[in-house]
Write a protein that holds these residues in place. Structure first.
Motif, PDB file in Angstrom:
ATOM      1  N   ALA A 104      24.992  90.114   8.628  1.00 24.63           N
ATOM      2  CA  ALA A 104      25.429  90.280   7.235  1.00 24.63           C
ATOM      3  C   ALA A 104      25.302  88.986   6.434  1.00 24.63           C
ATOM      4  O   ALA A 104      25.493  88.982   5.218  1.00 24.63           O
ATOM      5  N   GLY A 105      24.986  87.881   7.100  1.00 24.44           N
ATOM      6  CA  GLY A 105      24.822  86.606   6.401  1.00 24.44           C
ATOM      7  C   GLY A 105      26.109  85.822   6.265  1.00 24.44           C
ATOM      8  O   GLY A 105      26.158  84.819   5.559  1.00 24.44           O
ATOM      9  N   ASP A 106      27.163  86.230   6.960  1.00 27.63           N
ATOM     10  CA  ASP A 106      28.439  85.523   6.899  1.00 27.63           C
ATOM     11  C   ASP A 106      28.556  84.589   8.112  1.00 27.63           C
ATOM     12  O   ASP A 106      29.482  84.669   8.915  1.00 27.63           O
ATOM     13  N   SER A 107      27.581  83.692   8.231  1.00 24.17           N
ATOM     14  CA  SER A 107      27.508  82.783   9.378  1.00 24.17           C
ATOM     15  C   SER A 107      28.678  81.813   9.435  1.00 24.17           C
ATOM     16  O   SER A 107      29.117  81.433  10.528  1.00 24.17           O
ATOM     17  N   SER A 108      29.206  81.414   8.287  1.00 18.29           N
ATOM     18  CA  SER A 108      30.330  80.482   8.253  1.00 18.29           C
ATOM     19  C   SER A 108      31.563  81.109   8.913  1.00 18.29           C
ATOM     20  O   SER A 108      32.247  80.464   9.716  1.00 18.29           O
ATOM     21  N   LYS A 109      31.860  82.369   8.594  1.00 18.72           N
ATOM     22  CA  LYS A 109      33.005  83.073   9.193  1.00 18.72           C
ATOM     23  C   LYS A 109      32.775  83.280  10.683  1.00 18.72           C
ATOM     24  O   LYS A 109      33.697  83.123  11.492  1.00 18.72           O
ATOM     25  N   ALA A 110      31.534  83.631  11.077  1.00 21.09           N
ATOM     26  CA  ALA A 110      31.214  83.808  12.491  1.00 21.09           C
ATOM     27  C   ALA A 110      31.464  82.510  13.259  1.00 21.09           C
ATOM     28  O   ALA A 110      32.018  82.521  14.364  1.00 21.09           O
ATOM     29  N   TYR A 111      31.062  81.391  12.665  1.00 17.05           N
ATOM     30  CA  TYR A 111      31.252  80.079  13.283  1.00 17.05           C
ATOM     31  C   TYR A 111      32.740  79.785  13.458  1.00 17.05           C
ATOM     32  O   TYR A 111      33.185  79.390  14.530  1.00 17.05           O
ATOM     33  N   ASP A 112      33.513  79.987  12.406  1.00 18.35           N
ATOM     34  CA  ASP A 112      34.953  79.660  12.442  1.00 18.35           C
ATOM     35  C   ASP A 112      35.744  80.580  13.366  1.00 18.35           C
ATOM     36  O   ASP A 112      36.637  80.128  14.086  1.00 18.35           O
ATOM     37  N   ASP A 113      35.429  81.862  13.354  1.00 18.40           N
ATOM     38  CA  ASP A 113      36.233  82.851  14.086  1.00 18.40           C
ATOM     39  C   ASP A 113      35.871  82.996  15.566  1.00 18.40           C
ATOM     40  O   ASP A 113      36.731  83.342  16.378  1.00 18.40           O
ATOM     41  N   TYR A 114      34.622  82.757  15.926  1.00 20.40           N
ATOM     42  CA  TYR A 114      34.180  83.102  17.277  1.00 20.40           C
ATOM     43  C   TYR A 114      33.835  81.916  18.172  1.00 20.40           C
ATOM     44  O   TYR A 114      33.961  82.018  19.386  1.00 20.40           O
ATOM     45  N   LEU A 115      33.388  80.787  17.615  1.00 19.38           N
ATOM     46  CA  LEU A 115      32.965  79.668  18.458  1.00 19.38           C
ATOM     47  C   LEU A 115      34.153  78.874  18.988  1.00 19.38           C
ATOM     48  O   LEU A 115      35.111  78.587  18.258  1.00 19.38           O
ATOM     49  N   ASP A 116      34.071  78.516  20.259  1.00 13.35           N
ATOM     50  CA  ASP A 116      35.080  77.696  20.909  1.00 13.35           C
ATOM     51  C   ASP A 116      35.020  76.278  20.322  1.00 13.35           C
ATOM     52  O   ASP A 116      33.940  75.789  19.975  1.00 13.35           O
ATOM     53  N   PRO A 117      36.156  75.592  20.199  1.00 14.16           N
ATOM     54  CA  PRO A 117      36.136  74.231  19.651  1.00 14.16           C
ATOM     55  C   PRO A 117      35.184  73.288  20.400  1.00 14.16           C
ATOM     56  O   PRO A 117      34.560  72.419  19.788  1.00 14.16           O
ATOM     57  N   ALA A 118      35.042  73.455  21.717  1.00  9.47           N
ATOM     58  CA  ALA A 118      34.116  72.601  22.477  1.00  9.47           C
ATOM     59  C   ALA A 118      32.670  72.838  22.033  1.00  9.47           C
ATOM     60  O   ALA A 118      31.879  71.893  21.936  1.00  9.47           O
ATOM     61  N   LEU A 119      32.311  74.102  21.764  1.00 12.89           N
ATOM     62  CA  LEU A 119      30.963  74.407  21.281  1.00 12.89           C
ATOM     63  C   LEU A 119      30.789  73.908  19.849  1.00 12.89           C
ATOM     64  O   LEU A 119      29.708  73.434  19.483  1.00 12.89           O
ATOM     65  N   GLN A 120      31.837  73.969  19.042  1.00 14.87           N
ATOM     66  CA  GLN A 120      31.762  73.466  17.667  1.00 14.87           C
ATOM     67  C   GLN A 120      31.526  71.947  17.636  1.00 14.87           C
ATOM     68  O   GLN A 120      30.880  71.442  16.715  1.00 14.87           O
ATOM     69  N   GLU A 121      32.036  71.247  18.665  1.00 12.12           N
ATOM     70  CA  GLU A 121      31.787  69.808  18.741  1.00 12.12           C
ATOM     71  C   GLU A 121      30.310  69.519  19.035  1.00 12.12           C
ATOM     72  O   GLU A 121      29.763  68.523  18.569  1.00 12.12           O
ATOM     73  N   GLN A 122      29.670  70.381  19.820  1.00 16.08           N
ATOM     74  CA  GLN A 122      28.252  70.195  20.163  1.00 16.08           C
ATOM     75  C   GLN A 122      27.323  70.675  19.063  1.00 16.08           C
ATOM     76  O   GLN A 122      26.204  70.170  18.929  1.00 16.08           O
ATOM     77  N   LEU A 123      27.754  71.661  18.296  1.00 16.40           N
ATOM     78  CA  LEU A 123      26.913  72.304  17.295  1.00 16.40           C
ATOM     79  C   LEU A 123      27.651  72.300  15.958  1.00 16.40           C
ATOM     80  O   LEU A 123      28.652  72.994  15.800  1.00 16.40           O
ATOM     81  N   SER A 124      27.141  71.524  15.009  1.00 15.18           N
ATOM     82  CA  SER A 124      27.820  71.443  13.710  1.00 15.18           C
ATOM     83  C   SER A 124      27.661  72.756  12.955  1.00 15.18           C
ATOM     84  O   SER A 124      26.735  73.540  13.212  1.00 15.18           O
ATOM     85  N   LYS A 125      28.553  72.968  12.010  1.00  9.28           N
ATOM     86  CA  LYS A 125      28.536  74.194  11.209  1.00  9.28           C
ATOM     87  C   LYS A 125      27.241  74.282  10.392  1.00  9.28           C
ATOM     88  O   LYS A 125      26.638  75.353  10.298  1.00  9.28           O
ATOM     89  N   GLU A 126      26.792  73.168   9.837  1.00  8.60           N
ATOM     90  CA  GLU A 126      25.562  73.159   9.033  1.00  8.60           C
ATOM     91  C   GLU A 126      24.342  73.503   9.884  1.00  8.60           C
ATOM     92  O   GLU A 126      23.477  74.276   9.464  1.00  8.60           O
ATOM     93  N   THR A 127      24.272  72.954  11.088  1.00 11.20           N
ATOM     94  CA  THR A 127      23.149  73.240  11.989  1.00 11.20           C
ATOM     95  C   THR A 127      23.162  74.715  12.394  1.00 11.20           C
ATOM     96  O   THR A 127      22.116  75.368  12.451  1.00 11.20           O
ATOM     97  N   PHE A 128      24.348  75.233  12.678  1.00 13.45           N
ATOM     98  CA  PHE A 128      24.487  76.638  13.061  1.00 13.45           C
ATOM     99  C   PHE A 128      24.012  77.548  11.932  1.00 13.45           C
ATOM    100  O   PHE A 128      23.208  78.460  12.149  1.00 13.45           O
ATOM    101  N   ILE A 129      24.493  77.314  10.721  1.00 14.66           N
ATOM    102  CA  ILE A 129      24.131  78.158   9.574  1.00 14.66           C
ATOM    103  C   ILE A 129      22.632  78.082   9.301  1.00 14.66           C
ATOM    104  O   ILE A 129      21.973  79.097   9.059  1.00 14.66           O
ATOM    105  N   ALA A 130      22.051  76.871   9.380  1.00 13.85           N
ATOM    106  CA  ALA A 130      20.609  76.704   9.159  1.00 13.85           C
ATOM    107  C   ALA A 130      19.815  77.453  10.225  1.00 13.85           C
ATOM    108  O   ALA A 130      18.775  78.077   9.926  1.00 13.85           O
ATOM    109  N   GLY A 131      20.271  77.396  11.458  1.00  5.99           N
ATOM    110  CA  GLY A 131      19.570  78.100  12.543  1.00  5.99           C
ATOM    111  C   GLY A 131      19.592  79.615  12.346  1.00  5.99           C
ATOM    112  O   GLY A 131      18.594  80.307  12.574  1.00  5.99           O
TER     113      GLY A 131
END
Length: 195
Positions: A104-131
């Motif tokens: 649906a294009g709501d990558s920011s919410k997917a990042y915040d709601d589903y990714l573990d904090p350890a994975l968020q440290e390895q993968l920035s929100k901007e990199t995730f959304i761009a990917g």
């Protein structure tokens, strides 16, 4: 004076005696049976009584034990199916919720709601959304999960999900891993165009 007694003769009942055997008495009318005389089908020839029912307490104990074991086995299977089924349902629900947000294009919410904090440290929100944007997913895309494995080890639940997002003219491979004790969070992700 006393009355003379007849000497004992086998097969004949004495003057005051009743015949208790089931055999008719020979030499008497009606086979030796007197009216309303019981001829010995009950125990000890007592009229109106039936033989006591044979008690088999060992048989009932064994049958009760077998029934109890079968009940425990059935309950165990039901509990196992429910636990495994609920873990599988939970994992599929997590994967589906995450993938629907991404499509649906709501990558920011997917990042915040589903990714573990350890994975968020390895993968920035901007990199995730761009990917995710580089995959060019649209509303016509549909996820299909063809491999879903759940496990619990030392109180930590895990779920590995693999599948395919099919879109018009292209497919995207997906692989997710969720882990946690109470709440499962995504610890690994792979989203790339299928070869």
């Amino acid at each position: 004076m006393s009355s003379p007694q007849e000497p004992y003769q086998p097969g004949h009942a004495g003057a005051g005696q009743q015949q208790l055997s089931g055999q008719p008495h020979q030499g008497q009318p009606n086979g030796g049976q007197q009216p309303n005389q019981f001829t010995g089908s009950g125990p000890l020839g007592l009229p109106g009584e039936e033989p006591p029912a044979k008690r088999r307490p060992k048989l009932w104990i064994v049958l009760t034990a077998i029934g109890g074991v079968l009940l425990l086995v059935v309950l165990g299977v039901v509990i196992l199916v429910n636990v495994a089924g609920s873990a599988t349902t939970q994992a599929k629900g997590l994967a589906d919720g995450f993938t629907r947000l991404v499509i649906a294009g709501d990558s920011s919410k997917a990042y915040d709601d589903y990714l573990d904090p350890a994975l968020q440290e390895q993968l920035s929100k901007e990199t995730f959304i761009a990917g995710i944007q580089s995959l060019e997913l649209d509303e016509g895309c549909e996820p299909a999960y063809n491999d879903l494995q759940v496990a619990t080890e030392n109180g930590v639940k895990s779920a590995d999900i693999a599948g395919l997002i099919t879109c018009d003219g292209k497919n995207v491979d997906l692989a997710y891993r969720f882990e946690g004790t109470n709440e499962l969070k995504m610890t690994n992700i792979k989203l790339r165009p299928a070869a």
